[in-house]
Scaffold this active site. Structure first.
Site, PDB file in Angstrom:
ATOM      1  N   ARG A   1       0.932  -1.141  -0.117  1.00 39.58           N
ATOM      2  CA  ARG A   1      -0.046  -0.130  -0.006  1.00 39.58           C
ATOM      3  C   ARG A   1       0.933   1.248   0.159  1.00 39.58           C
ATOM      4  O   ARG A   1       2.000   1.376   0.596  1.00 39.58           O
ATOM      5  CB  ARG A   1      -1.024   0.088   1.265  1.00 39.58           C
ATOM      6  CG  ARG A   1      -2.274  -0.673   1.095  1.00 39.58           C
ATOM      7  CD  ARG A   1      -3.163  -0.302   0.233  1.00 39.58           C
ATOM      8  NE  ARG A   1      -4.355  -1.273  -0.037  1.00 39.58           N
ATOM      9  CZ  ARG A   1      -4.686  -2.299  -0.880  1.00 39.58           C
ATOM     10  NH1 ARG A   1      -3.375  -2.632  -1.579  1.00 39.58           N
ATOM     11  NH2 ARG A   1      -5.636  -3.104  -0.819  1.00 39.58           N
TER      12      ARG A   1
ATOM     13  N   GLU B   1      -3.887   7.817  -4.911  1.00 36.00           N
ATOM     14  CA  GLU B   1      -4.175   7.088  -6.424  1.00 36.00           C
ATOM     15  C   GLU B   1      -5.328   7.665  -6.961  1.00 36.00           C
ATOM     16  O   GLU B   1      -6.327   7.838  -6.131  1.00 36.00           O
ATOM     17  CB  GLU B   1      -4.113   5.435  -6.165  1.00 36.00           C
ATOM     18  CG  GLU B   1      -2.665   5.205  -5.510  1.00 36.00           C
ATOM     19  CD  GLU B   1      -3.005   3.445  -5.368  1.00 36.00           C
ATOM     20  OE1 GLU B   1      -3.919   2.899  -5.670  1.00 36.00           O
ATOM     21  OE2 GLU B   1      -1.906   2.990  -4.796  1.00 36.00           O
TER      22      GLU B   1
ATOM     23  N   HIS C   1      -1.297   0.620  -9.963  1.00 30.84           N
ATOM     24  CA  HIS C   1      -1.784  -0.484  -9.059  1.00 30.84           C
ATOM     25  C   HIS C   1      -2.447  -1.622  -9.990  1.00 30.84           C
ATOM     26  O   HIS C   1      -3.577  -1.985  -9.979  1.00 30.84           O
ATOM     27  CB  HIS C   1      -2.936   0.170  -8.115  1.00 30.84           C
ATOM     28  CG  HIS C   1      -3.135  -0.592  -7.037  1.00 30.84           C
ATOM     29  ND1 HIS C   1      -3.573   0.450  -5.800  1.00 30.84           N
ATOM     30  CD2 HIS C   1      -3.432  -1.730  -6.782  1.00 30.84           C
ATOM     31  CE1 HIS C   1      -4.045  -0.573  -5.073  1.00 30.84           C
ATOM     32  NE2 HIS C   1      -3.753  -1.923  -5.326  1.00 30.84           N
TER      33      HIS C   1
HETATM   34  N1  LIG Z   1      -0.674  -3.909  -5.597  1.00 29.72           N
HETATM   35  C1  LIG Z   1      -1.737  -4.507  -5.452  1.00 29.72           C
HETATM   36  O1  LIG Z   1      -2.406  -4.721  -6.419  1.00 29.72           O
HETATM   37  C2  LIG Z   1      -2.028  -5.643  -4.220  1.00 29.72           C
HETATM   38  C3  LIG Z   1      -1.780  -5.358  -3.136  1.00 29.72           C
HETATM   39  N2  LIG Z   1      -1.844  -5.983  -2.129  1.00 29.72           N
HETATM   40  C4  LIG Z   1      -1.570  -5.636  -0.767  1.00 29.72           C
HETATM   41  O2  LIG Z   1      -0.583  -6.793   0.051  1.00 29.72           O
HETATM   42  C5  LIG Z   1      -0.935  -7.003   1.104  1.00 29.72           C
HETATM   43  C6  LIG Z   1      -0.436  -8.449   1.615  1.00 29.72           C
HETATM   44  O3  LIG Z   1      -1.422  -9.336   0.984  1.00 29.72           O
HETATM   45  P1  LIG Z   1      -1.188 -11.062   1.541  1.00 29.72           P
HETATM   46  O4  LIG Z   1       0.209 -11.284   1.374  1.00 29.72           O
HETATM   47  O5  LIG Z   1      -2.157 -11.416   0.836  1.00 29.72           O
HETATM   48  O6  LIG Z   1      -1.446 -10.694   3.127  1.00 29.72           O
HETATM   49  P2  LIG Z   1      -1.067 -11.634   4.295  1.00 29.72           P
HETATM   50  O7  LIG Z   1      -1.964 -11.241   5.377  1.00 29.72           O
HETATM   51  O8  LIG Z   1      -1.042 -12.914   4.017  1.00 29.72           O
HETATM   52  O9  LIG Z   1       0.376 -11.179   4.668  1.00 29.72           O
HETATM   53  C7  LIG Z   1       0.807  -9.956   5.358  1.00 29.72           C
HETATM   54  C8  LIG Z   1       2.224  -9.879   5.981  1.00 29.72           C
HETATM   55  O10 LIG Z   1       2.631  -8.798   6.497  1.00 29.72           O
HETATM   56  C9  LIG Z   1       2.985  -8.894   7.494  1.00 29.72           C
HETATM   57  N3  LIG Z   1       2.945  -7.760   8.612  1.00 29.72           N
HETATM   58  C10 LIG Z   1       1.654  -7.027   8.862  1.00 29.72           C
HETATM   59  N4  LIG Z   1       2.109  -6.130   9.914  1.00 29.72           N
HETATM   60  C11 LIG Z   1       3.432  -6.186   9.949  1.00 29.72           C
HETATM   61  C12 LIG Z   1       4.238  -5.258  10.693  1.00 29.72           C
HETATM   62  N5  LIG Z   1       3.908  -4.329  11.441  1.00 29.72           N
HETATM   63  N6  LIG Z   1       5.882  -5.541  10.428  1.00 29.72           N
HETATM   64  C13 LIG Z   1       6.115  -6.680   9.877  1.00 29.72           C
HETATM   65  N7  LIG Z   1       5.307  -7.204   8.933  1.00 29.72           N
HETATM   66  C14 LIG Z   1       3.825  -7.120   9.195  1.00 29.72           C
HETATM   67  C15 LIG Z   1       2.389 -10.172   8.420  1.00 29.72           C
HETATM   68  O11 LIG Z   1       3.173 -10.732   9.296  1.00 29.72           O
HETATM   69  P3  LIG Z   1       2.815 -12.142  10.060  1.00 29.72           P
HETATM   70  O12 LIG Z   1       3.050 -13.058   9.156  1.00 29.72           O
HETATM   71  O13 LIG Z   1       4.085 -11.975  11.250  1.00 29.72           O
HETATM   72  O14 LIG Z   1       1.517 -12.022  10.568  1.00 29.72           O
HETATM   73  C16 LIG Z   1       2.301 -11.067   6.982  1.00 29.72           C
HETATM   74  O15 LIG Z   1       3.644 -11.766   6.902  1.00 29.72           O
HETATM   75  C17 LIG Z   1      -2.434  -6.673   1.271  1.00 29.72           C
HETATM   76  O16 LIG Z   1      -3.040  -6.386   2.339  1.00 29.72           O
HETATM   77  C18 LIG Z   1      -2.583  -5.415   0.214  1.00 29.72           C
HETATM   78  O17 LIG Z   1      -2.564  -4.292   0.806  1.00 29.72           O
HETATM   79  C19 LIG Z   1      -2.647  -7.220  -2.174  1.00 29.72           C
HETATM   80  C20 LIG Z   1      -2.843  -7.691  -3.370  1.00 29.72           C
HETATM   81  C21 LIG Z   1      -2.686  -6.874  -4.527  1.00 29.72           C
HETATM   82  O1  LIG Z   2      -4.599  -3.993  -3.546  1.00 31.56           O
HETATM   83  C1  LIG Z   2      -5.502  -5.092  -4.210  1.00 31.56           C
HETATM   84  C2  LIG Z   2      -5.755  -5.945  -3.057  1.00 31.56           C
HETATM   85  O2  LIG Z   2      -6.519  -6.752  -3.602  1.00 31.56           O
HETATM   86  O3  LIG Z   2      -5.909  -5.533  -1.826  1.00 31.56           O
END
Ligand SMILES: NC(=O)C1=CN([C@@H]2O[C@H](COP(=O)(O)OP(=O)(O)OC[C@H]3O[C@@H](n4cnc5c(N)ncnc54)[C@H](OP(=O)(O)O)[C@@H]3O)[C@@H](O)[C@H]2O)C=CC1
Ligand SMILES: O=CC(=O)O
Length: 323
Positions: free
Chosen positions: A237, A266, A285
């Protein structure tokens, strides 16, 4: 009579029909106050809400007293006031897994295009500047066997680590709140604190959700800790990064380049200085934006709403405790 739902995003025809088989659907262009006012009865009676990208906050929920479930066509849900949903016992469904592999591909595309300057040199070709054999001023830097630092080792972080480890022979460092055994065992990844990752990684890749803890996690101090040859990638994000600090670090040569899919504002305004920097690849995005994945996300969101309103919340539910 079928239960009523509000749809605030266009769906492929077959998915719209699937939704209409279960519900009486009112389609609206957005969730602005004006739209809510014009469709006051539909919002008042709706038990379900389906769409993406719009803000769902307490003010909106106050106009939807019958609401029982919301379904977002995204994995991220930072645009939802989850506390306000919980207070009203409204379920929130999302679409993890449907998009994981595609977003990991986008991250790899950002890594490759910023390291190899793909966009910049392709523009030079189109501008007629390729008039003789190229020299070092057109060269990029290698990706293979460089160290990747992944901040956020969730579903997408893991899929990125898989590509980096098996495809590119890259040592993998990662930071997350907890250690991920699967990453350690399958990709020989090393869990470390953020400072270590910033200091050691050649590619610092953020795929974090936006939360109170992650907002502006990357600021001036973090860019100063990175190698001057480091490339910063963000597909999580935009608000996780202090964009002014990123621009300053790029201009001062504190880091080498950036590949960005997400921004603080955005669409990215044309006035953004990021657009003037040749060492920035800026995408609109498009993390999950393939025909296949966007269809699968929409289908998952439709099924999620049907399931949630039938009390089935074993998967894809953010707040199952409110049921
Ligand atoms: N550009 C785009 O189009 C897209 C963007 N996204 C973004 O990607 C994000 C991640 O998606 P996804 O992988 O499915 O989500 P997950 O919930 O599977 O993974 C999130 C990860 O972030 C870590 N995390 C959260 N807070 C912290 C913190 N304060 N410090 C360190 N690590 C942290 C979590 O840690 P832990 O494992 O320890 O809980 C976890 O490993 C979404 O929330 C979205 O914002 C997603 C899809 C498309
Ligand atoms: O940014 C995209 C999402 O699926 O989150």
């Amino acid at each position: 009579m079928k239960p009523s739902v509000i749809l605030y995003k266009s769906l492929p025809d077959d998915l719209q029909r699937r939704l209409e088989a279960h519900f009486s659907v009112t389609k609206v262009p957005n969730l602005d106050a004006d739209t809510v006012q014009k469709n006051a009865d539909a919002f008042k009676n709706a038990v379900g809400l389906l769409g993406s990208s719009e803000k769902v906050d307490a003010a909106l929920l106050d106009n939807m007293p019958a609401l029982r479930a919301t379904s977002t066509i995204s994995v991220g849900y930072d645009n939802f006031d989850v506390d306000a949903l919980n207070d009203r016992r409204v379920l929130l469904m999302h679409t993890p897994t449907a998009l994981t592999e595609t977003v990991a591909d986008t991250l790899m595309a950002l890594i490759l295009s910023s390291a190899r300057r793909v966009v910049e040199v392709a523009e030079r070709v189109k501008a007629g500047e390729w008039t003789k054999g190229i020299g070092p001023d057109w060269f990029g830097t290698d990706v293979h066997h460089k160290t990747i630092g992944i901040v956020g080792m969730g579903r997408i972080g893991l899929a990125l680590a898989q590509r980096a480890h098996f495809g590119f022979g890259m040592p993998v460092l990662y930071n997350a709140r907890r250690q991920h055994k699967e990453a350690d065992e399958r990709f020989n990844a090393r869990h470390c604190d953020l400072d270590t990752l910033l200091q050691e990684a050649d590619f610092v890749c953020s795929i974090l959700p936006l939360t109170d803890e992650t907002r502006h996690l990357f600021g001036a101090a973090e860019f100063a800790k990175m190698k001057s040859s480091a490339i910063f990638i963000n597909a999580g994000r935009g608000q996780v990064v202090d964009e002014n600090a990123l621009i300053a670090a790029l201009k001062a040569g504190e880091i080498h380049a950036a590949g960005l899919d997400v921004f603080e504002q955005e669409p990215l305004p044309m006035s953004s200085e990021l657009l003037t920097l040749p060492n920035v690849v800026a995408l609109p995005h498009i993390g999950s934006a393939t025909h296949e994945t966007r269809y699968n996300m929409a289908a998952t969101a439709v099924d999620n709403l049907i399931d949630a309103l039938n009390g089935k919340i074993e998967k894809n539910c953010v707040n199952p405790q409110v049921k």
